[in-house]
Design an enzyme around this catalytic site. Sequence first.
Site, mmCIF file in Angstrom:
data_model
loop_
_atom_site.group_PDB
_atom_site.id
_atom_site.type_symbol
_atom_site.label_atom_id
_atom_site.label_comp_id
_atom_site.label_asym_id
_atom_site.label_seq_id
_atom_site.Cartn_x
_atom_site.Cartn_y
_atom_site.Cartn_z
ATOM 1 C CB SER A 56 -0.914 0.016 1.223
ATOM 2 O OG SER A 56 -1.649 1.219 1.233
ATOM 3 C CE LYS A 104 -3.169 -2.187 -0.446
ATOM 4 N NZ LYS A 104 -3.554 -2.256 -1.785
ATOM 5 C CG HIS A 141 -4.931 -0.615 3.924
ATOM 6 N ND1 HIS A 141 -5.126 -0.048 2.675
ATOM 7 C CD2 HIS A 141 -4.176 0.271 4.608
ATOM 8 C CE1 HIS A 141 -4.504 1.118 2.635
ATOM 9 N NE2 HIS A 141 -3.911 1.330 3.784
ATOM 10 C CG ASN A 142 -7.179 -1.166 -0.515
ATOM 11 O OD1 ASN A 142 -6.182 -1.084 0.209
ATOM 12 N ND2 ASN A 142 -7.100 -1.176 -1.832
ATOM 13 C CD GLU A 173 -7.405 3.704 0.402
ATOM 14 O OE1 GLU A 173 -6.438 2.989 0.728
ATOM 15 O OE2 GLU A 173 -7.664 3.958 -0.790
HETATM 16 P P1 NBP Z 1 -0.623 -2.192 -14.343
HETATM 17 O O1 NBP Z 1 -1.627 -2.718 -13.420
HETATM 18 O O2 NBP Z 1 -1.002 -1.124 -15.292
HETATM 19 O O3 NBP Z 1 0.010 -3.405 -15.198
HETATM 20 C C1 NBP Z 1 0.941 -3.165 -16.203
HETATM 21 C C2 NBP Z 1 2.043 -4.180 -16.125
HETATM 22 O O4 NBP Z 1 1.520 -5.512 -16.251
HETATM 23 C C3 NBP Z 1 3.037 -4.017 -17.272
HETATM 24 O O5 NBP Z 1 4.322 -4.272 -16.772
HETATM 25 C C4 NBP Z 1 2.580 -5.096 -18.249
HETATM 26 O O6 NBP Z 1 3.571 -5.513 -19.146
HETATM 27 C C5 NBP Z 1 2.228 -6.189 -17.276
HETATM 28 N N1 NBP Z 1 1.477 -7.300 -17.861
HETATM 29 C C6 NBP Z 1 0.186 -7.358 -18.255
HETATM 30 BR BR1 NBP Z 1 -0.961 -5.951 -18.257
HETATM 31 N N2 NBP Z 1 -0.161 -8.561 -18.729
HETATM 32 C C7 NBP Z 1 0.940 -9.313 -18.636
HETATM 33 C C8 NBP Z 1 1.221 -10.643 -18.976
HETATM 34 N N3 NBP Z 1 0.279 -11.435 -19.467
HETATM 35 N N4 NBP Z 1 2.474 -11.090 -18.776
HETATM 36 C C9 NBP Z 1 3.428 -10.290 -18.282
HETATM 37 N N5 NBP Z 1 3.215 -9.003 -17.919
HETATM 38 C C10 NBP Z 1 1.981 -8.518 -18.101
HETATM 39 O O7 NBP Z 1 0.676 -1.721 -13.525
HETATM 40 P P2 NBP Z 1 0.747 -0.830 -12.206
HETATM 41 O O8 NBP Z 1 -0.207 0.294 -12.251
HETATM 42 O O9 NBP Z 1 2.197 -0.553 -12.013
HETATM 43 O O10 NBP Z 1 0.249 -1.811 -11.061
HETATM 44 C C11 NBP Z 1 0.884 -3.064 -10.785
HETATM 45 C C12 NBP Z 1 0.147 -3.767 -9.663
HETATM 46 O O11 NBP Z 1 0.170 -2.951 -8.502
HETATM 47 C C13 NBP Z 1 -1.339 -4.030 -9.947
HETATM 48 O O12 NBP Z 1 -1.704 -5.277 -9.387
HETATM 49 C C14 NBP Z 1 -2.053 -2.943 -9.228
HETATM 50 O O13 NBP Z 1 -3.347 -3.304 -8.800
HETATM 51 C C15 NBP Z 1 -1.155 -2.693 -8.074
HETATM 52 N N6 NBP Z 1 -1.236 -1.276 -7.683
HETATM 53 C C16 NBP Z 1 -1.150 -0.971 -6.427
HETATM 54 C C17 NBP Z 1 -1.211 0.338 -6.030
HETATM 55 C C18 NBP Z 1 -1.079 0.613 -4.623
HETATM 56 O O14 NBP Z 1 -1.314 1.706 -4.176
HETATM 57 N N7 NBP Z 1 -0.696 -0.365 -3.875
HETATM 58 C C19 NBP Z 1 -1.346 1.374 -6.914
HETATM 59 C C20 NBP Z 1 -1.431 1.060 -8.205
HETATM 60 C C21 NBP Z 1 -1.364 -0.277 -8.577
HETATM 61 P P3 NBP Z 1 3.733 -4.761 -20.561
HETATM 62 O O15 NBP Z 1 4.551 -3.556 -20.278
HETATM 63 O O16 NBP Z 1 4.435 -5.758 -21.377
HETATM 64 O O17 NBP Z 1 2.352 -4.441 -21.049
#
Ligand code: NBP
Length: 483
Positions: A128, A182, A185-186, A189
Site C-alpha cells: 500500500s 490489504k 485496509h482498502n 480507507e
Molecule cells: P498495471 O496494473 O497497469 O500493469 C501493467 C504491467 O503488467 C506491465 O508491466 C505489463 O507488461 C504487465 N502485464 C500485463 Br498488463 N499482462 C501481462 C502478462 N500477461 N504477462 C506479463 N506481464 C503482463 O501496472 P501498475 O499500475 O504498475 O500496477 C501493478 C500492480 O500494482 C497491480 O496489481 C495494481 O493493482 C497494483 N497497484 C497498487 C497500487 C497501490 O497503491 N498499492 C497502486 C497502483 C497499482 P507490458 O509492459 O508488457 O504491457
Amino acid sequence: PTANIGVVGLAVMGSNLARNLASREGNTVAIFNRSHDKTEHLVAEHPEANFVPASSYEEFAASLQKPRAAIIMVKAGAGTDAVINALVDAFEPGDIIVDGGNALFTDTIRREKAVRETGINFVGAGISGGEEGALLGPSIMPGGSDESWVTLGPILKSIAAVAEGEPCVTHIGHDGAGHFVKMVHNGIEYADMQLIAEAYDLIRRGTGKSPAEIADVFAEWNKGELESYLIEITAEVLRQVDAATGAPLVDVIVDQAGAKGTGAWTVQTALTLGVPVSGIAEAVFARSLSSHPEQRSVSRGLPGPEADAQGGWTVDDPDAFIEKIRLALYASKIVAYSQGFDEIRAGAAEYGWTIDLGAVSKIWRGGCIIRAQFLNRIAEAYDQTPDLPVLLSAPYFVEALQRAQHAWRDVVATSARVGIPAPAFSSSLAYYDGLRADRLPAALVQGQRDFFGAHTYKRIDKPGTFHTLWSGDRTEVEAEDTH
Ligand code: NBP
C-alpha cells in the site's frame, strides 16, 4: 548471478519498487518486463541504480542468487497467472515468487496451493502507498510460508516505510493472509474517505464556509487526535484552485466517485463471513449512488424537509457545529476501524491464520493511505488484550466514544432533519447503538422466522431449541436444533 531480488512488471508500481530496492544498501535488483522497451527505459533513466536487466525469464532466473526471490508487479488477474507460470518454469524448488499486486485473497490462496506443489514458495504481499509509497517506502503485508519470510523479511524491511523507528512490514500469516489484510485496509480507507467527505459536506452546507476555509478546519484537525494522511490531503484538495475557471477545484470535479473493487471485495467477504462492516459498506454504496447520474437527475425533484439544507439552512453557532462534526468523525472512524479489525479477526478464524492485530495496526502507521496517529491507540488496545472481541470496547475507545457520543447523535439527527445524506455517520452510530443494546429486536425477527419457516428459537429462561405450532394450536414444542 549477482542479484539478490528481482522485479517482474515495470509499469509505474514495479519501476518504483525496483528503484526503491536498488537504492538500499546491499541490494542488486534483477528486472524484467514483458515488453522489453520498459526495461531498457528504466535502465536508461536510472544509470545510478543497481539493476541487472533481463530480456527473458531464463535470463532473469539466471541473474538471481539462490534461493531466488522475485516480486511480481503486473496487472492483477490473468497477467499475474501468466507471470507466475513463466516463473515456475524458470525457477527451482526453494525459490520464492512474490505477488505484490492487488490480488483477491482467494486467488492468492489458490495460487499458493498450486505453486507449493512445485516446491517453490509463493507469497501474496499486499503493498500500500501508491506510486510514491512504492518508491519511498510502502506499507507491506506479506502472507506466505515462514520459510519464505526468512529470505524476504530483511529485504522487505529494507524498503518499507518506517514509523516511529519500526519498518512497516510484518509477516501477516500464511497463504492469502497478506492480501486479505490489504483488502480490509482498502475497505477502511473507503470508510475513512467517506466520513471525511460527509464532514466536509455538513460543514459547507451548515456554515456556508468556502472550500479554502474548510481546508483550514481540516489543517487544524490534523494537529489533534484525527491527525492522518487522509485529513492532510483533504486540506490540500480543498485548497486547490482550478486554473481554468478560478473556482475551487472541488467545485469543478464531477461529483461521481469511482472504485477499483477492493472496497466491494471487503464488503462481499464480510457478508460471507457474517461480519457487520456497515460503515465500509455505506462508503462503497455512497460511491455507487454518486455514479448513477440518470437516477440522480430524475430524483432531484423529490420532496425534502421543511428546514432544507438546499434551501438556505444554516447553523446558529458555526464553531460549535464544526466541533460536533469533529467528534462525530472521530467516533465514526473508531467504528470503521473496529469493523475492519473484526473482519480480519473473523477471516483469520475462517482461514486458519494467526494474525497479530496489534502488529497489523503498527504497520499501517506509515507508508499506506490510512496512516495515522490513531493506529497507535489500536496497537495499545491489542497489546493490553490480544483477544479483544471488539475493538471499540477497549478502554481508550470507550472514553473517546463517551466524549463524542452526544455530538455524534446531534450531527446525525441534524443531517436527517435538514436532508443532508450522512450514510457513514449514521450507520456507524446505528452499529454502535446496536452493539450496546441490552435487547435487540432480533428476538422479533427470530419469531417471524419461526412463524413462516419453523426456524425455531432459543429461550432466555431455559436451554434447548423451541418452535411454536403457529398453524396449529400455538403451543410450544421442543424442537431439533436446525441452526
Ligand atoms: P498495471 O496494473 O497497469 O500493469 C501493467 C504491467 O503488467 C506491465 O508491466 C505489463 O507488461 C504487465 N502485464 C500485463 Br498488463 N499482462 C501481462 C502478462 N500477461 N504477462 C506479463 N506481464 C503482463 O501496472 P501498475 O499500475 O504498475 O500496477 C501493478 C500492480 O500494482 C497491480 O496489481 C495494481 O493493482 C497494483 N497497484 C497498487 C497500487 C497501490 O497503491 N498499492 C497502486 C497502483 C497499482 P507490458 O509492459 O508488457 O504491457
